[in-house]
Design a protein around this motif. Structure first.
Motif, PDB file in Angstrom:
ATOM      1  N   PHE A 123       0.827  -1.204   0.000  1.00  0.00           N
ATOM      2  CA  PHE A 123       0.000   0.000   0.000  1.00  0.00           C
ATOM      3  C   PHE A 123       0.862   1.255   0.000  1.00  0.00           C
ATOM      4  CE2 PHE A 123      -3.709   2.488   0.585  1.00  0.00           C
ATOM      5  CZ  PHE A 123      -3.343   3.534   1.428  1.00  0.00           C
ATOM      6  N   GLU A 124       0.417   2.258  -0.752  1.00  0.00           N
ATOM      7  CA  GLU A 124       1.099   3.554  -0.786  1.00  0.00           C
ATOM      8  C   GLU A 124       0.061   4.658  -0.638  1.00  0.00           C
ATOM      9  OE1 GLU A 124       4.657   2.241  -3.937  1.00  0.00           O
ATOM     10  OE2 GLU A 124       3.316   3.932  -4.392  1.00  0.00           O
ATOM     11  N   LEU A 125       0.394   5.646   0.184  1.00  0.00           N
ATOM     12  CA  LEU A 125      -0.463   6.818   0.382  1.00  0.00           C
ATOM     13  C   LEU A 125       0.296   8.063  -0.045  1.00  0.00           C
ATOM     14  CD1 LEU A 125      -2.997   8.238   1.435  1.00  0.00           C
ATOM     15  CD2 LEU A 125      -1.961   8.215   3.722  1.00  0.00           C
ATOM     16  N   GLN A 126      -0.246   8.759  -1.029  1.00  0.00           N
ATOM     17  CA  GLN A 126       0.363   9.982  -1.537  1.00  0.00           C
ATOM     18  C   GLN A 126      -0.583  11.143  -1.230  1.00  0.00           C
ATOM     19  OE1 GLN A 126       0.989   9.208  -5.708  1.00  0.00           O
ATOM     20  NE2 GLN A 126       2.465   7.555  -5.336  1.00  0.00           N
TER      21      GLN A 126
ATOM     22  N   PHE B  54      -9.655  -7.572  -5.583  1.00  0.00           N
ATOM     23  CA  PHE B  54      -9.360  -7.934  -6.960  1.00  0.00           C
ATOM     24  C   PHE B  54      -7.878  -7.816  -7.316  1.00  0.00           C
ATOM     25  CE2 PHE B  54     -13.635  -8.652  -7.904  1.00  0.00           C
ATOM     26  CZ  PHE B  54     -14.422  -7.613  -7.426  1.00  0.00           C
ATOM     27  N   THR B  55      -7.033  -7.630  -6.309  1.00  0.00           N
ATOM     28  CA  THR B  55      -5.593  -7.514  -6.555  1.00  0.00           C
ATOM     29  C   THR B  55      -4.848  -8.526  -5.701  1.00  0.00           C
ATOM     30  OG1 THR B  55      -5.849  -5.136  -6.941  1.00  0.00           O
ATOM     31  CG2 THR B  55      -3.612  -5.944  -6.575  1.00  0.00           C
ATOM     32  N   GLU B  56      -3.914  -9.242  -6.300  1.00  0.00           N
ATOM     33  CA  GLU B  56      -3.091 -10.205  -5.562  1.00  0.00           C
ATOM     34  C   GLU B  56      -1.620  -9.900  -5.817  1.00  0.00           C
ATOM     35  OE1 GLU B  56      -4.065 -14.223  -6.390  1.00  0.00           O
ATOM     36  OE2 GLU B  56      -6.171 -14.045  -5.795  1.00  0.00           O
ATOM     37  N   ARG B  57      -0.882  -9.727  -4.710  1.00  0.00           N
ATOM     38  CA  ARG B  57       0.549  -9.437  -4.750  1.00  0.00           C
ATOM     39  C   ARG B  57       0.851  -8.241  -5.662  1.00  0.00           C
ATOM     40  NH1 ARG B  57      -0.019 -14.886  -4.438  1.00  0.00           N
ATOM     41  NH2 ARG B  57       1.051 -15.913  -2.701  1.00  0.00           N
ATOM     42  N   GLY B  58       0.033  -7.224  -5.509  1.00  0.00           N
ATOM     43  CA  GLY B  58       0.213  -6.022  -6.320  1.00  0.00           C
ATOM     44  C   GLY B  58       0.359  -4.791  -5.441  1.00  0.00           C
ATOM     45  N   THR B  59       0.078  -3.639  -6.039  1.00  0.00           N
ATOM     46  CA  THR B  59       0.217  -2.369  -5.339  1.00  0.00           C
ATOM     47  C   THR B  59      -1.103  -1.614  -5.375  1.00  0.00           C
ATOM     48  OG1 THR B  59       2.544  -2.219  -5.971  1.00  0.00           O
ATOM     49  CG2 THR B  59       1.473  -0.188  -5.254  1.00  0.00           C
ATOM     50  N   ILE B  60      -1.478  -1.105  -4.221  1.00  0.00           N
ATOM     51  CA  ILE B  60      -2.682  -0.281  -4.096  1.00  0.00           C
ATOM     52  C   ILE B  60      -2.242   1.101  -3.627  1.00  0.00           C
ATOM     53  CG2 ILE B  60      -4.868   0.016  -2.886  1.00  0.00           C
ATOM     54  CD1 ILE B  60      -4.888  -3.102  -2.649  1.00  0.00           C
ATOM     55  N   THR B  61      -2.641   2.121  -4.362  1.00  0.00           N
ATOM     56  CA  THR B  61      -2.183   3.483  -4.082  1.00  0.00           C
ATOM     57  C   THR B  61      -3.382   4.409  -3.937  1.00  0.00           C
ATOM     58  OG1 THR B  61      -0.204   3.097  -5.415  1.00  0.00           O
ATOM     59  CG2 THR B  61      -0.735   5.382  -4.892  1.00  0.00           C
ATOM     60  N   VAL B  62      -3.327   5.264  -2.930  1.00  0.00           N
ATOM     61  CA  VAL B  62      -4.314   6.334  -2.780  1.00  0.00           C
ATOM     62  C   VAL B  62      -3.591   7.656  -2.979  1.00  0.00           C
ATOM     63  CG1 VAL B  62      -5.907   7.508  -1.219  1.00  0.00           C
ATOM     64  CG2 VAL B  62      -5.781   5.011  -1.217  1.00  0.00           C
ATOM     65  N   ASN B  63      -4.028   8.406  -3.981  1.00  0.00           N
ATOM     66  CA  ASN B  63      -3.417   9.704  -4.308  1.00  0.00           C
ATOM     67  C   ASN B  63      -4.427  10.808  -4.012  1.00  0.00           C
ATOM     68  OD1 ASN B  63      -3.047  11.963  -6.614  1.00  0.00           O
ATOM     69  ND2 ASN B  63      -1.056  11.161  -5.974  1.00  0.00           N
ATOM     70  N   VAL B  64      -4.005  11.786  -3.218  1.00  0.00           N
ATOM     71  CA  VAL B  64      -4.895  12.884  -2.814  1.00  0.00           C
ATOM     72  C   VAL B  64      -4.350  14.185  -3.387  1.00  0.00           C
ATOM     73  CG1 VAL B  64      -5.924  14.117  -0.870  1.00  0.00           C
ATOM     74  CG2 VAL B  64      -5.466  11.655  -0.682  1.00  0.00           C
ATOM     75  N   GLU B  65      -5.215  14.943  -4.047  1.00  0.00           N
ATOM     76  CA  GLU B  65      -4.839  16.243  -4.601  1.00  0.00           C
ATOM     77  C   GLU B  65      -5.897  17.274  -4.230  1.00  0.00           C
ATOM     78  OE1 GLU B  65      -2.632  14.532  -8.656  1.00  0.00           O
ATOM     79  OE2 GLU B  65      -4.283  15.989  -8.786  1.00  0.00           O
ATOM     80  N   LEU B  66      -5.432  18.478  -3.934  1.00  0.00           N
ATOM     81  CA  LEU B  66      -6.335  19.583  -3.607  1.00  0.00           C
ATOM     82  C   LEU B  66      -6.401  20.540  -4.780  1.00  0.00           C
ATOM     83  CD1 LEU B  66      -8.051  21.230  -1.582  1.00  0.00           C
ATOM     84  CD2 LEU B  66      -5.905  22.313  -0.819  1.00  0.00           C
ATOM     85  N   GLU B  67      -7.603  20.770  -5.268  1.00  0.00           N
ATOM     86  CA  GLU B  67      -7.813  21.752  -6.327  1.00  0.00           C
ATOM     87  C   GLU B  67      -8.477  22.972  -5.689  1.00  0.00           C
ATOM     88  OE1 GLU B  67      -8.342  18.529 -10.004  1.00  0.00           O
ATOM     89  OE2 GLU B  67      -9.904  20.039  -9.594  1.00  0.00           O
ATOM     90  N   ALA B  68      -7.630  23.823  -5.131  1.00  0.00           N
ATOM     91  CA  ALA B  68      -8.119  24.955  -4.343  1.00  0.00           C
ATOM     92  C   ALA B  68      -8.966  25.905  -5.176  1.00  0.00           C
ATOM     93  CB  ALA B  68      -6.932  25.694  -3.715  1.00  0.00           C
ATOM     94  N   GLY B  69      -8.591  26.096  -6.441  1.00  0.00           N
ATOM     95  CA  GLY B  69      -9.342  27.014  -7.281  1.00  0.00           C
ATOM     96  C   GLY B  69     -10.786  26.590  -7.456  1.00  0.00           C
ATOM     97  N   ARG B  70     -11.041  25.319  -7.509  1.00  0.00           N
ATOM     98  CA  ARG B  70     -12.401  24.810  -7.676  1.00  0.00           C
ATOM     99  C   ARG B  70     -13.048  24.427  -6.346  1.00  0.00           C
ATOM    100  NH1 ARG B  70     -12.436  20.470 -12.511  1.00  0.00           N
ATOM    101  NH2 ARG B  70     -14.655  20.654 -11.993  1.00  0.00           N
ATOM    102  N   GLY B  71     -12.249  24.560  -5.265  1.00  0.00           N
ATOM    103  CA  GLY B  71     -12.791  24.188  -3.951  1.00  0.00           C
ATOM    104  C   GLY B  71     -13.112  22.716  -3.847  1.00  0.00           C
TER     105      GLY B  71
END
Length: 446
Positions: free
Chosen positions: A316-319, A348-365
């Motif tokens: 697991f990776e958290l960005q 649905f994933t075996e021996r793989g990578t799961i990533t959560v990517n978080v981005e803030l779009e301040a202009g659009r709130g």
């Protein structure tokens, strides 16, 4: 006045406390009668009173306040064994008193803790004899007065009656509990069959009239309490009775009770998903807007799902940005969305990578949360029916991975209620990306 043992008290603590309170005064009288008048000193009398009249309440308090009442009570019984050895020396190993005390002590150790615990108690009892003998010497006087002999017999008889009655009462409670579990299990099976039958009827009605589908949703939404309450009761009783059955050595019941508990939890999760969807369709699902910081909430979700991530050997990776992202929305529903997406990615994933990517779009709130996985992926045809209720990618997926097919449907509804949306892109054997886009302030979106 003796404490009134409440329902949270472990059965062993209750039985031992009542047995001590009833039988230990007899030990007090035996020692006093045997030693009076020549051998009864004030310090000895004080120690005797503390052990026979005060110690039962101390042991009860220690076990009741402990995080592990059973283990604490077993240690209390070992202390009883050690002190009992001291009194055997004081009684000069007189035949009748010694026999009564040893039989009662070994019987209690054996019935509560089993053979190994009884052996430990006997060893400590011998240690008490040797310890006290090293201090005051060991004088053996097997004879005792008639009054002491009669009291010893009465004490042993009283102990056996008391312990037998308490054991019978405990067994009766377990049997009654098991009977209730069987009755409630039969009721839940009946309700499950009724629910399954009703679902088939409503699906048939949906093909002919949309109004029937609305009736189904309204009915299930109103039945939320009636469905959840008996299931929670069954799960709770199964857990409690499994522990009690283990404690009294009825291990044959434990596996059946665990099956009841597991089936109840599985059925409860299925019903919860159905009821959530029904509330949404019936217009009874409301938002609870609150202010919170995204990063701690997201890390809490990741921590709770960590065992599921590890189950298939995934990484697991958290960005997420280092700065704080404040949100004003329904935290519970956002947490459920993320939990559903991560659960699917893990499934649905075996021996793989799961990533959560978080981005803030301040202009659009807005905040964008993307869940990437390197799992089996989906075809365009499968993507077309992905958010439909009660569906998965295809029949083979349902057979292999299970599930109701409601998680993504509910998640999309929740995102829409909070003013956002969920999008997905995927390719077979190359994984999927679920993108959740939500306004920072759901009140403004509304």
């Amino acid at each position: 006045m003796a404490p009134s043992p409440g329902p949270a008290i472990h059965p062993i603590v209750r039985v031992d406390f009542l047995t001590r309170v009833v039988t230990m005064p007899a030990i007090l009288l035996m020692v006093i009668l045997h030693l009076y008048p020549a051998g009864l000193t004030l310090p000895l009398l004080g120690a005797l009173v503390v052990h026979t009249l005060v110690w039962p309440h101390i042991a009860y308090h220690l076990a009741r306040r402990s995080k592990t009442p059973k283990a604490t009570e077993l240690r209390n019984l070992l202390i009883d064994g050690l002190v009992t050895g001291v009194w055997l020396t004081v009684l000069q190993l007189s035949l009748w008193p010694s026999t009564a005390i040893i039989v009662a002590m070994v019987g209690g150790l054996l019935s509560v803790g089993g053979p190994a615990h009884a052996v430990r108690g006997v060893v400590l009892m011998l240690g008490g004899v040797l310890l006290s003998a090293s201090v005051v010497g060991l004088q053996i006087q097997p004879d005792s007065s008639l009054s002491v002999s009669l009291l010893s017999s009465a004490a042993l008889f009283g102990y056996m009656l008391t312990f037998a009655y308490l054991s019978h009462a405990q067994s009766k409670r377990v049997v009654n509990g098991l009977r209730q579990i069987r009755q409630q299990h039969a009721e839940i099976v009946e309700k499950s069959l009724l629910l399954e039958q009703r679902g088939l009827e409503l699906n048939e009605a949906k093909e002919s009239a949309e109004a029937a589908s609305h009736t189904k949703s309204q009915f299930l939404a109103n039945m939320s309490h009636e469905l959840r309450t008996p299931l929670n009761a069954i799960i709770g009783y199964a857990e409690m009775l499994a522990e009690e059955a283990q404690d009294i050595g009825r291990t044959g019941f434990v596996d059946d009770l665990e099956r009841i508990r597991g089936s109840g939890k599985h059925l409860l999760s299925l019903i919860n998903e159905i009821l959530d969807l029904s509330k949404i369709e019936a217009g009874k699902m409301d938002l609870f807007i609150e202010s919170f910081e995204l990063k701690p909430m997201l890390k809490g979700v990741v921590d709770s799902i960590a065992p599921v991530i590890a189950a298939n050997g995934n990484r697991f990776e958290l960005q997420i940005p280092a700065y704080a992202i404040a949100m004003h929305t329904d935290q519970t529903k956002l947490r459920q969305i993320l939990f559903n997406l991560l659960s699917n990615a893990c499934k649905f994933t075996e021996r793989g990578t799961i990533t959560v990517n978080v981005e803030l779009e301040a202009g659009r709130g807005e905040v964008v949360l993307a869940v990437h996985d390197s799992g089996i992926g989906m075809t365009d045809e499968q993507l077309g029916r992905l958010f439909q209720p009660f569906t998965q990618a295809d029949a083979s997926t349902t057979r292999k991975y299970g599930g109701t097919g409601l998680g993504l449907t509910i998640s999309k509804h929740f995102a829409s209620m909070m003013g956002g949306d969920i999008a997905v892109s995927s390719q077979p054997e190359r994984g999927s990306i679920f993108t959740v886009r939500l306004p920072l302030d759901a009140r403004a979106a509304a």
